[in-house]
Motif scaffolding. Structure first.
Motif, short mmCIF file in Angstrom:
data_model
loop_
_atom_site.label_atom_id
_atom_site.label_comp_id
_atom_site.label_asym_id
_atom_site.label_seq_id
_atom_site.Cartn_x
_atom_site.Cartn_y
_atom_site.Cartn_z
N ILE A 1 70.50 93.35 10.93
CA ILE A 1 69.54 93.16 9.85
C ILE A 1 68.19 92.84 10.48
N VAL A 2 67.19 93.64 10.15
CA VAL A 2 65.82 93.40 10.63
C VAL A 2 65.07 92.63 9.54
N VAL A 3 64.51 91.49 9.91
CA VAL A 3 63.73 90.69 8.98
C VAL A 3 62.28 90.70 9.45
N ALA A 4 61.40 91.25 8.62
CA ALA A 4 60.01 91.47 9.01
C ALA A 4 59.06 90.86 7.99
N GLY A 5 57.80 90.65 8.43
CA GLY A 5 56.78 90.17 7.51
C GLY A 5 56.06 88.93 8.00
N HIS A 6 55.84 88.01 7.08
CA HIS A 6 54.99 86.84 7.32
C HIS A 6 55.66 85.80 8.21
N ILE A 7 54.88 85.27 9.16
CA ILE A 7 55.34 84.14 9.97
C ILE A 7 54.13 83.28 10.33
N CYS A 8 54.35 81.97 10.41
CA CYS A 8 53.26 81.08 10.79
C CYS A 8 53.84 79.84 11.47
N LEU A 9 52.96 79.04 12.05
CA LEU A 9 53.33 77.77 12.66
C LEU A 9 52.91 76.65 11.73
N ASP A 10 53.85 75.81 11.35
CA ASP A 10 53.55 74.64 10.52
C ASP A 10 53.35 73.42 11.43
N ILE A 11 52.17 72.80 11.32
CA ILE A 11 51.82 71.63 12.13
C ILE A 11 51.75 70.44 11.18
N ILE A 12 52.67 69.49 11.35
CA ILE A 12 52.83 68.42 10.36
C ILE A 12 52.67 67.05 11.04
N PRO A 13 51.47 66.44 10.96
CA PRO A 13 51.31 65.08 11.49
C PRO A 13 52.18 64.09 10.72
N ARG A 14 52.78 63.12 11.42
CA ARG A 14 53.63 62.12 10.77
C ARG A 14 52.79 60.89 10.42
N TRP A 15 52.58 60.69 9.14
CA TRP A 15 51.79 59.56 8.66
C TRP A 15 52.63 58.28 8.69
N VAL A 16 52.01 57.18 9.05
CA VAL A 16 52.69 55.88 8.99
C VAL A 16 52.09 55.00 7.89
N LYS A 17 50.82 55.19 7.60
CA LYS A 17 50.18 54.44 6.52
C LYS A 17 48.92 55.18 6.10
N GLY A 18 48.39 54.74 4.98
CA GLY A 18 47.17 55.36 4.50
C GLY A 18 47.44 56.55 3.60
N ASN A 19 46.37 57.14 3.11
CA ASN A 19 46.48 58.32 2.25
C ASN A 19 45.30 59.23 2.51
N LEU A 20 45.19 60.26 1.72
CA LEU A 20 44.15 61.26 1.96
C LEU A 20 42.74 60.71 1.78
N PHE A 21 42.62 59.65 0.99
CA PHE A 21 41.30 59.05 0.78
C PHE A 21 40.79 58.34 2.03
N ASP A 22 41.69 58.10 2.99
CA ASP A 22 41.28 57.47 4.25
C ASP A 22 40.67 58.47 5.23
N LEU A 23 40.71 59.75 4.87
CA LEU A 23 40.10 60.76 5.73
C LEU A 23 38.60 60.84 5.43
N VAL A 24 37.83 60.03 6.13
CA VAL A 24 36.38 59.97 5.93
C VAL A 24 35.70 60.23 7.27
N PRO A 25 34.52 60.82 7.25
CA PRO A 25 33.82 61.13 8.50
C PRO A 25 33.61 59.89 9.38
N GLY A 26 33.88 60.05 10.67
CA GLY A 26 33.64 58.99 11.63
C GLY A 26 34.78 58.00 11.78
N HIS A 27 35.86 58.13 10.98
CA HIS A 27 36.98 57.19 11.04
C HIS A 27 38.17 57.83 11.76
N LEU A 28 38.90 57.00 12.47
CA LEU A 28 40.13 57.44 13.13
C LEU A 28 41.32 56.95 12.32
N LEU A 29 42.27 57.84 12.07
CA LEU A 29 43.48 57.48 11.35
C LEU A 29 44.67 57.78 12.24
#
Length: 391
Positions: free
Chosen positions: A7-35
Motif C-alpha cells: 500500500i502506497v500512502v502519499a500526500g501531506h506530511i509535516c513536522l509538529d514542534i510542540i513546546p512543553r508548557w509548565v506554567k503560564g498561558n498565551l497572554f504571557d507571550l509578550v515582546p521582550g519576555h522569556l517564558l
C-alpha cells in the motif's frame, strides 16, 4: 491472513514542534519576555505519517510518498519515519533548497491550541514529483489532504486528476482522503465541486469526513452543522444518501464518510461502475455493489482523537486488501479508529490487525447510533450495523 500486498500512502506530511508548557498561558507571550518551557516534543503529522504508520503497525507492506526539503527539519522527519523501518521511506521525495513543512503547536494547559504553520514543500508537491516507477507493484495508492497542498487544488484539481489517471492506468486501486479547507485561503475559495467532478472518475475509494464533504458540496448544511450542538441534529440517513448520490454521479465507486463519534457510513456503486476499476482483484464485486451501510463506533475510552480519522481509513484499506465483505470492512475501519483514540498521539494506540479482529469477534460493545435512520434495517453483525435497500 496475507499482508504482503503493498500500500502506497502519499500526500501531506509535516513536522509538529510542540513546546512543553509548565506554567503560564498565551497572554504571557509578550515582546521582550522569556517564558520557560520544559522540553519539546517532535512528531510527524499528515496523512503520510498517520495513515502510513497505522498500516505498518497493522502489519502491512507500506511505502510512504511525501515531499520534504533537504533541511534539518526534513532530516528529522525522515529519522522519525525510519523508526518504523528503513524501507518505508524509499519513496520519500527530498527537494534541494525547499523548506520542510512544519507546525509550531502552542498548547498551554487549559487553553485552546494555536498553530504556527508553514506549508513548505507540500505547496510545491505536484503530479510531476510522483515516482510512478515505484508504484508498479502497488496494490493500493492512497493520497491525502489535497486542500493543504496548493498544486493539487489549483486549476480545478488538474494535477490531482492527472496523478490519479496515471495511477489508475497502471491497474492500481486508487483511494483519496480529504482535509478541511481554510475558508480564508485559496483552498477555501476553490470550487470543490469542479475539483471532485474532474478527479472522482479516477478514484475508486473516496473517504472524506462529513464536515469536509458538506463544506465542499453542500455549504448550506455545513453552516447548519457549525451551529449545531451535536452532529446528529443535522446529519440524517437521508442526508448521507443524498450526498453519496452526488458522489456516485461524479464517478466515485466506494464512498466512506467519517461521522466522528457517530461512526461510519458506506455507499457503493453498481457492478457496471466497478468494471472500470482494479477493485475486482481485491474484493468480490457482487458482494460490494449497491451497498449502503452505517455503523456506530465501538465503546472505547477516549484519551485523544488526533489521527483517529486517518486510523479509520487505514483500517478500511486493510480490509480491502484482505477481500472482506463490506460489513466486515466497516467494522474493521471503526475498530482501528477505536484503538486509535486510546492514545494521546496519532499512531500510538494502533495494534496488529489480528488483535483488532479478535476484539471485534469477541463481542466488542457498540455505542448507540443517534443519527436518524428511519427505514434502515438493523442487523447484529459483530455489534450493530444498519442497512438500506439491502438484498
Amino acid at each position: 491472513m496475507e499482508n504482503s500486498r503493498k500500500i502506497v500512502v502519499a500526500g501531506h506530511i509535516c513536522l509538529d514542534i510542540i513546546p512543553r508548557w509548565v506554567k503560564g498561558n498565551l497572554f504571557d507571550l509578550v515582546p521582550g519576555h522569556l517564558l520557560e518551557m520544559d522540553g519539546i516534543s517532535l512528531s510527524t503529522g499528515g496523512v503520510v505519517s498517520n495513515t502510513g504508520i497505522d498500516l505498518k503497525k497493522l502489519g502491512f507492506d507500506v511505502l510512504l510518498l511525501g515531499k520534504v526539503g533537504d533541511d534539518y527539519f526534513g532530516k528529522i522527519v525522515l529519522d522519525i519515519l525510519r523508526r518504523e523501518g528503513e524501507e518505508i521511506v524509499e519513496g520519500m521525495i527530498i527537494s534541494p533548497g525547499e523548506t520542510t513543512s512544519y507546525s509550531i503547536v502552542l498548547n498551554p494547559p487549559g487553553t485552546d491550541r494555536i498553530f504556527l504553520h508553514c506549508p513548505g514543500a507540500n505547496n510545491t508537491f505536484s503530479d510531476g514529483d510522483i515516482p510512478y516507477e515505484k508504484l508498479k507493484d502497488a496494490f493500493i495508492f492512497h493520497f491525502g489532504y489535497p486542500p493543504l497542498m496548493r498544486q493539487f487544488f489549483i486549476d480545478d484539481g488538474v494535477h490531482l486528476k492527472n496523478m490519479f489517471e496515471k495511477v489508475k492506468e497502471m491497474g492500481v486501486i486508487t483511494s483519496l482522503d480529504m482535509a478541511m479547507p481554510d475558508p480564508n485561503t485559496d483552498a477555501g475559495k476553490t470550487d470543490w465541486i469542479k475539483v471532485l467532478e474532474n478527479v472522482l472518475p479516477y478514484v475508486d475509494i473516496f473517504l472524506p469526513s462529513i464536515d469536509e464533504l458538506l463544506y465542499m458540496i453542500d455549504r448550506e448544511n455545513f453552516e447548519k452543522l457549525n451551529k449545531a450542538t451535536a452532529k446528529e441534529e443535522v446529519i440524517t440517513g437521508d442526508l448521507l444518501s443524498n450526498l453519496s448520490d452526488k458522489l456516485l454521479d461524479m464517478g466515485s465507486k466506494i464512498n466512506v464518510i467519517k461521522l466522528g463519534n457517530q461512526g461510519l457510513y458506506l455507499r457503493t456503486s453498481d457492478k457496471e461502475a466497478f468494471k472500470a476499476t482494479a477493485l475486482d482483484k481485491a474484493i468480490d464485486v457482487s458482494l460490494w455493489s449497491n451497498k449502503e451501510l452505517m455503523a456506530p463506533c465501538f465503546d472505547a475510552p477516549v484519551i485523544g482523537t488526533t489521527g483517529s480519522g486517518d486510523a479509520t481509513i487505514a483500517g478500511f484499506l486493510a480490509a480491502i486488501t484482505q477481500g472482506t465483505s463490506p460489513e466486515m470492512a466497516i467494522k474493521i475501519a471503526i475498530g482501528v479508529g477505536s484503538f486509535s483514540v486510546g492514545s494521546i498521539d496519532a499512531t500510538g494506540g494502533i495494534r496488529p490487525l489480528s488483535e483488532v479482529l479478535h476484539r471485534i469477534r469477541e463481542g466488542w460493545a457498540c455505542m448507540p447510533l443517534n443519527i436518524s435512520h428511519e427505514g434502515w434495517i438493523h442487523k447484529d453483525f459483530y455489534g450493530d450495523i444498519f442497512l438500506k435497500d439491502f438484498s
